[in-house]
Design a protein around this motif. Structure first.
Motif: not given
Length: 70
Positions: A24-25, A34-36, A58-61
């Motif tokens: 998760n980049s 840390n969104v994921g 949940v797709l991080p920005p």
């Protein structure tokens, strides 16, 4: 890639069971927010994209995630 998280984004997957978020980049490790998907997500028996199973992600920005089956 958008500057906001996308929650509830569903994609079809080829098999049931758990899927691990192996990259998760947007991770704090890389300076992200840390969104994921908390490292793991289970497939649902919901047909999408020609597959019998799917993941609600949940797709991080502005990020990329890689998933693999457990």
């Amino acid at each position: 890639m958008t500057p906001v998280p996308r929650r509830g984004y569903r994609i079809g997957v080829p098999q049931a069971g758990g899927w691990r978020e192996i990259f998760n980049s947007d991770s704090a490790f890389y300076g992200g927010s840390n969104v994921g998907n908390a490292g793991r997500i289970a497939a649902d028996p919901v047909a999408v994209h020609g597959q019998a199973q799917s993941l609600e992600l949940v797709l991080p920005p502005l990020a990329t995630i890689f998933l693999r089956p457990d």
